[in-house]
Design a protein around this motif. Structure first.
Motif, PDB file in Angstrom:
ATOM      1  N   VAL A 112       4.455   5.734  -1.616  1.00  0.00           N
ATOM      2  CA  VAL A 112       4.397   6.444  -0.366  1.00  0.00           C
ATOM      3  C   VAL A 112       5.374   7.659  -0.559  1.00  0.00           C
ATOM      4  CG1 VAL A 112       5.051   6.137   2.059  1.00  0.00           C
ATOM      5  CG2 VAL A 112       4.020   4.340   1.025  1.00  0.00           C
ATOM      6  N   GLY A 113       6.421   7.431  -1.069  1.00  0.00           N
ATOM      7  CA  GLY A 113       7.246   8.808  -0.997  1.00  0.00           C
ATOM      8  C   GLY A 113       6.468   9.883  -2.132  1.00  0.00           C
ATOM      9  N   ASN A 114       5.962   9.400  -3.005  1.00  0.00           N
ATOM     10  CA  ASN A 114       5.236  10.134  -3.948  1.00  0.00           C
ATOM     11  C   ASN A 114       4.221  11.086  -3.086  1.00  0.00           C
ATOM     12  OD1 ASN A 114       4.375  11.353  -6.236  1.00  0.00           O
ATOM     13  ND2 ASN A 114       3.762   9.334  -7.469  1.00  0.00           N
ATOM     14  N   ALA A 115       3.312  10.426  -2.412  1.00  0.00           N
ATOM     15  CA  ALA A 115       2.264  10.964  -1.657  1.00  0.00           C
ATOM     16  C   ALA A 115       3.242  11.979  -0.829  1.00  0.00           C
ATOM     17  CB  ALA A 115       1.616   9.944  -0.637  1.00  0.00           C
ATOM     18  N   ALA A 116       4.288  11.849   0.000  1.00  0.00           N
ATOM     19  CA  ALA A 116       4.729  12.706   0.805  1.00  0.00           C
ATOM     20  C   ALA A 116       5.180  13.850   0.020  1.00  0.00           C
ATOM     21  CB  ALA A 116       6.213  11.951   1.443  1.00  0.00           C
ATOM     22  N   PRO A 167      -0.510   6.163   1.295  1.00  0.00           N
ATOM     23  CA  PRO A 167      -0.327   7.341   0.769  1.00  0.00           C
ATOM     24  C   PRO A 167      -1.459   8.196   1.012  1.00  0.00           C
ATOM     25  CG  PRO A 167       0.334   5.552  -0.730  1.00  0.00           C
ATOM     26  CD  PRO A 167      -0.096   4.930   0.245  1.00  0.00           C
ATOM     27  N   VAL A 168      -2.677   7.580   1.243  1.00  0.00           N
ATOM     28  CA  VAL A 168      -3.919   8.259   1.227  1.00  0.00           C
ATOM     29  C   VAL A 168      -3.698   8.740   2.771  1.00  0.00           C
ATOM     30  CG1 VAL A 168      -6.468   8.038   1.500  1.00  0.00           C
ATOM     31  CG2 VAL A 168      -5.188   6.948  -0.365  1.00  0.00           C
ATOM     32  N   VAL A 169      -3.630   7.796   3.788  1.00  0.00           N
ATOM     33  CA  VAL A 169      -3.326   8.106   5.241  1.00  0.00           C
ATOM     34  C   VAL A 169      -2.608   9.449   5.143  1.00  0.00           C
ATOM     35  CG1 VAL A 169      -2.657   7.350   7.200  1.00  0.00           C
ATOM     36  CG2 VAL A 169      -3.808   5.860   5.829  1.00  0.00           C
TER      37      VAL A 169
END
Lengths: 172, 216, 413, 103
Positions: free
Chosen positions: C361-365, C200-202
């Motif tokens: 990961v979806g959250n970060a997106a 997610p950070v990436v």
């Protein structure tokens, strides 16, 4: 530059050849890891950083583990790494003949081939560029690879899993 | 909720951490060489020999070199050599004494059997446990001089037990003295009665039972 | 601000290195430039390792109402006053331990695979040190500036698995081999959530370079609230997942099954003694430090100051401070939690961490897509993002703990 | 000889070592590893042609290698799962003895 390439090549080819000749499967697997690391070093040498790290992550980190697990799970005893019996000497010899003749054919073809002159500067491919290309131009391929990997993972689990019903006592 | 137990546990250890700095009662560690540990009274380690008089330990050992402990010792770590002559003991009775009394404490297993079999309360268990030496052969072989410790020391380390032993010994000595007196009186009476030829058959057995009582 | 970035303290390590380099003859300068960096990292983190061990023992002691090591002082022949010489708070304990480890007999089992038995500790230390190369220790202090730094970090870290296998297999000891297999199962299981927690950070920082990730966290709201990734819903969830996976990756309690001495003697370390054992021990701490450094870099703003007023403090001090806090957190967890069983361990990874990390990961997106939202929409953004974290956590947590009565303990409140 | 020729010769050698291993060894795992080596040799070619080809600005060679690595990993996983399944039936992983089709 060439000296570094030759050094990498010696490491890579030497450990690969040793891996294919060793009797001990574990040694073979570990030598192959060295060989794969040599391939990664070659990628680094060629300027493909991202690919080199991916190679180490996938091969030295994941494939080697799967191989070592497979070796240990399928080994009956220490006698499994006994010398090959005489019947396979012919097999080894013929394999060597095939490999050597193929090497000669490809080698001579490569040696006589002419390629367009390369650009002098090492190409700079940033991670961002790779990412953009992966997502834009090769998006479909990326999706397909993702599906292939998922299917392979599930398939591998199904093939390798024991068919026997789990003992309900096992569940915590 | 999942994970609430972890947070509770972390709170407990955090409390321990903070408390360890301001609450000395929490700390159970005894910093040994500086802070001596208080040993329980029944603690025992290796045997020692009791002498009556601190000024003359060799002269006043209670041990009469009967060698019972030597024979009973399971790992056979006691070596005793008898004296040729006799010395008067605390009651003035002439007794043998040990010329050599060695205990190899590298072999001794602190079983206390020597103490239990000793008829004279001459050997008792010590509390000294810091016996480390640099020479493991001669250093751990304790001789008569190292083993002899005065009765007052025994009172220091095992007060209750020592008092009991002293009381018993005193009673026995008193009984022995009375017996001796009675014997002397009987002798006198016998001498007086020599004139009359009446025999006294009860004398011998009485004396024998008195001796037995002293020994027990 | 730029004045602070160029302040003397900020530049001091670089100046020192350049001064040392120009003392050397010209032909050596190009290599000594790198050698000095390597030596500096080795020296700093070698000492850091030494004092981490003693800090860990003292802190663990305090967490359990004990004193911890407080004896090892200076040798008798030193001329210092008695009260300093006597104890020194046990600070020279690691050096005494080092001397002990160095002078111990090095035993190699007769049936062992001698070469691999020797190679395993070397490989594990070498690769765990390599991970330090891409950590930005300060504004100008990064040993190697790589475009694919995070990938490099995980690639170098994955080699420790091989070393553990080599150690376990070459010992020709059933306990060692079993423990090595268990360790591998654990490391493979937890590598996935570890990497997924960083993805997610990436995604949000849109770079794999560690220094760029730190740069992306360098701002403050009202001058006091730092824009570290840990202070976002997805970043917080990622940080927690990262912490758990890092604990498991560095084989620390509560995930110290590979060395569970009550079950496996000492795991893959059974046949190791003396200096080789010390090397394994060292590699474990280097791995822990490197993972903590990565956590600081990726989630806790790296060398960024927590508020604008403290910007003048040299950046490397912030990094080290955060690193020490991270390691103290790990020690605290070690002093609190009990060891898991192997099935609980893998279940935790595959049924809990991996799904949550994937959702994260979806959250970060979502977070990256809604970067333009402002005003009241900002609140909606936070609420949605927090919901994506909390709802799956509660659902998975309930399903995982279904069927268990709440535990009661006789001796704990 | 240009560096490109050298790279291609190296990859040829690696390919032939892998081929030799795949043909000569009777252990299924080693055969699989030989095939992995051959895949790696192909990857080296991709990188070499990308690096010394006419158009290094396009990252196609690298991307091809990335896909190739991904597929090789899938291949290894499935192959080794198959080996374990075969071992479970035959208690052996020698290729010569895997002659029965019905499990």
């Amino acid at each position: 530059m060439t000296a570094a390439l030759l050094l990498i090549a010696v490491l890579m080819l030497g450990s690969a050849a040793a891996a294919m000749l060793r009797r001990n499967l574990i040694h073979s697997a570990l030598l192959l890891v060295a060989s794969w690391t040599g391939v990664a070093a070659f990628y680094l040498w060629a300027g493909a950083e991202f690919v080199a790290f991916a190679q180490i992550l996938v091969y030295a980190g994941a494939v080697s583990m799967v191989v070592l697990f497979a070796v240990l799970l399928t080994r009956q005893s220490r006698e499994a790494d006994l010398p090959i019996e005489p019947a396979t000497v012919t097999r080894t010899a013929s394999a060597f003949a095939v490999a050597a003749s193929l090497a000669a054919v490809i080698g001579s073809a490569v040696a006589t081939a002419r390629f367009p002159a390369a650009s002098a500067e090492a190409p700079a491919a940033s991670v961002k560029q790779i990412g953009l290309e992966l997502m834009a131009e090769h998006g479909a391929a990326l999706l397909i690879v993702g599906i292939v990997l998922t299917v392979a993972l599930i398939g591998a689990t199904v093939i390798a899993s024991n068919d026997k019903k789990r003992d309900p006592e096992d569940a915590p | 909720m999942l994970g609430s137990g972890i947070i509770k546990g972390l709170a407990v250890t955090a409390k321990n951490f903070l408390g360890s700095y301001h609450d000395p009662a929490r700390m159970v560690t005894v910093e040994y060489p500086e802070q001596p540990t208080v040993l329980p009274e029944a603690y025992r380690n290796f045997p020692f020999l009791i002498s009556e008089d601190a000024a003359d330990p060799m002269g006043t050992l209670r041990c009469v070199s009967c060698q019972i402990c030597e024979k009973e010792c399971p790992p056979q770590c006691i070596v005793i050599e008898k004296s040729k002559d006799k010395k008067p003991d605390a009651t003035g009775k002439p007794q043998l004494y040990p010329l050599t009394f060695n205990i190899d404490i590298s072999v001794c297993m602190s079983c206390q059997i020597c103490v239990e079999v000793c008829p004279f309360d001459a050997i008792k268990m010590d509390k000294v446990f810091e016996v480390a030496v640099t020479n493991r052969f001669d250093g751990l072989l304790l001789t008569r001089d190292q083993l002899a410790k005065p009765n007052s020391y025994y009172h220091d380390i095992h007060p209750a037990e020592a008092a009991e032993v002293d009381e018993r010994l005193a009673a026995e000595r008193k009984a022995a003295e009375e017996k001796a007196k009675a014997a002397a009186a009987a002798k006198a009476a016998a001498a007086a009665a020599k004139a009359t030829p009446t025999p006294k058959p009860s004398d011998g057995p009485t004396e024998a039972s008195a001796k037995g009582g002293t020994a027990a | 601000m730029s004045a602070a970035a160029d302040s003397f303290l900020e530049r001091a390590p670089l100046e020192l290195r350049d001064w040392a380099v120009q003392l050397l003859p010209a032909p050596l300068q190009w290599i000594s430039h790198h050698l000095i960096t390597i030596v500096a990292v080795l020296a700093v983190f070698g000492l850091f390792f030494a004092f981490t061990t003693v800090a860990e023992r003292k802190l663990l002691g305090r967490l359990q109402n004990r004193l911890g090591p407080n004896r090892a002082g200076l040798p008798k022949f030193s001329i210092l006053p008695w009260h300093i010489r006597h104890k020194l708070f046990g600070l020279s304990q690691p050096f005494a331990d080092a001397v002990k480890a160095l002078t111990k007999e090095d035993i190699v089992p007769a049936a062992a695979d001698k070469v691999l038995h020797f190679l395993a500790p070397v490989v594990v230390v070498g690769f765990s040190l390599m991970t330090f190369a891409v950590l930005p220790f300060g504004r100008n202090l990064i040993p190697v500036e790589l475009d694919a730094a995070l990938l490099y970090f995980f690639a170098a870290g994955s080699a420790s698995e091989l070393a553990i296998f080599m150690a376990g297999w070459s010992s020709r000891n059933k306990y060692s081999l079993l423990a090595a297999m268990r360790a591998l199962a654990q490391l493979i299981s937890y590598e996935l959530p570890l990497i997924l927690s960083v993805v997610p950070v990436v995604l949000v920082a849109s770079t794999l370079s560690t220094s760029a990730i730190v740069q992306a966290q360098g701002a403050w709201t009202f001058g006091v609230l730092p824009h570290w990734f840990v202070f976002t819903p997805w970043g917080f969830a990622g940080f927690i997942i990262f912490l758990i996976s890092a604990l498991a990756e560095s084989n620390r309690s509560p995930f110290d099954l590979p060395e569970a001495e009550s079950e496996l003697v000492a795991g893959h370390l059974t046949e190791y003694s003396g200096f080789k054992y010390a090397l394994f021990f060292m590699a474990e701490y280097f791995g822990l430090t490197a993972l903590s450094g990565l956590g600081v870099t990726v989630f806790l703003g790296g060398w960024q100051a927590p508020c604008e007023l403290l910007y003048w403090v040299p950046s490397y001090l912030w990094f080290m401070g955060k690193l020490i806090l991270m390691i103290m957190l790990f020690i605290w967890v070690r002093g609190t939690l009990l060891r898991l069983r192997i099935d609980q361990l893998t279940r935790l990874s595959w049924q809990f961490l991996v799904p949550l990390a994937l959702l994260n990961v979806g959250n970060a997106a979502f977070w990256a897509l809604t970067a333009q939202w402002s005003g009241p929409l900002q609140l909606v953004r936070w609420a949605v993002s927090a919901a994506i974290v909390i709802v799956p956590f509660l659902v998975i947590g309930r399903s995982l703990s279904a069927g268990y009565a709440p535990r009661t303990y006789r001796y704990a409140p | 000889m240009t560096p490109l020729h050298l790279c291609l010769l190296i990859s040829t050698a690696l390919f032939c070592i892998g081929l030799f291993g795949a043909l000569a060894r009777s252990n299924t795992i080693l055969v699989l590893l030989g095939i992995e080596l051959m895949l790696n040799a192909a990857n080296i070619n991709f990188i070499a042609f990308w690096r010394y080809g006419p158009n290094p600005a396009a990252a196609n060679g690298m991307i091809f290698v990335l896909f190739s690595i991904a597929v090789a990993a899938a291949e290894a996983a499935v192959g080794l799962a198959l080996i374990i399944a075969v071992y479970r039936h035959q208690k052996n992983i020698r290729l010569q003895e895997a002659t029965v089709l019905k499990g």
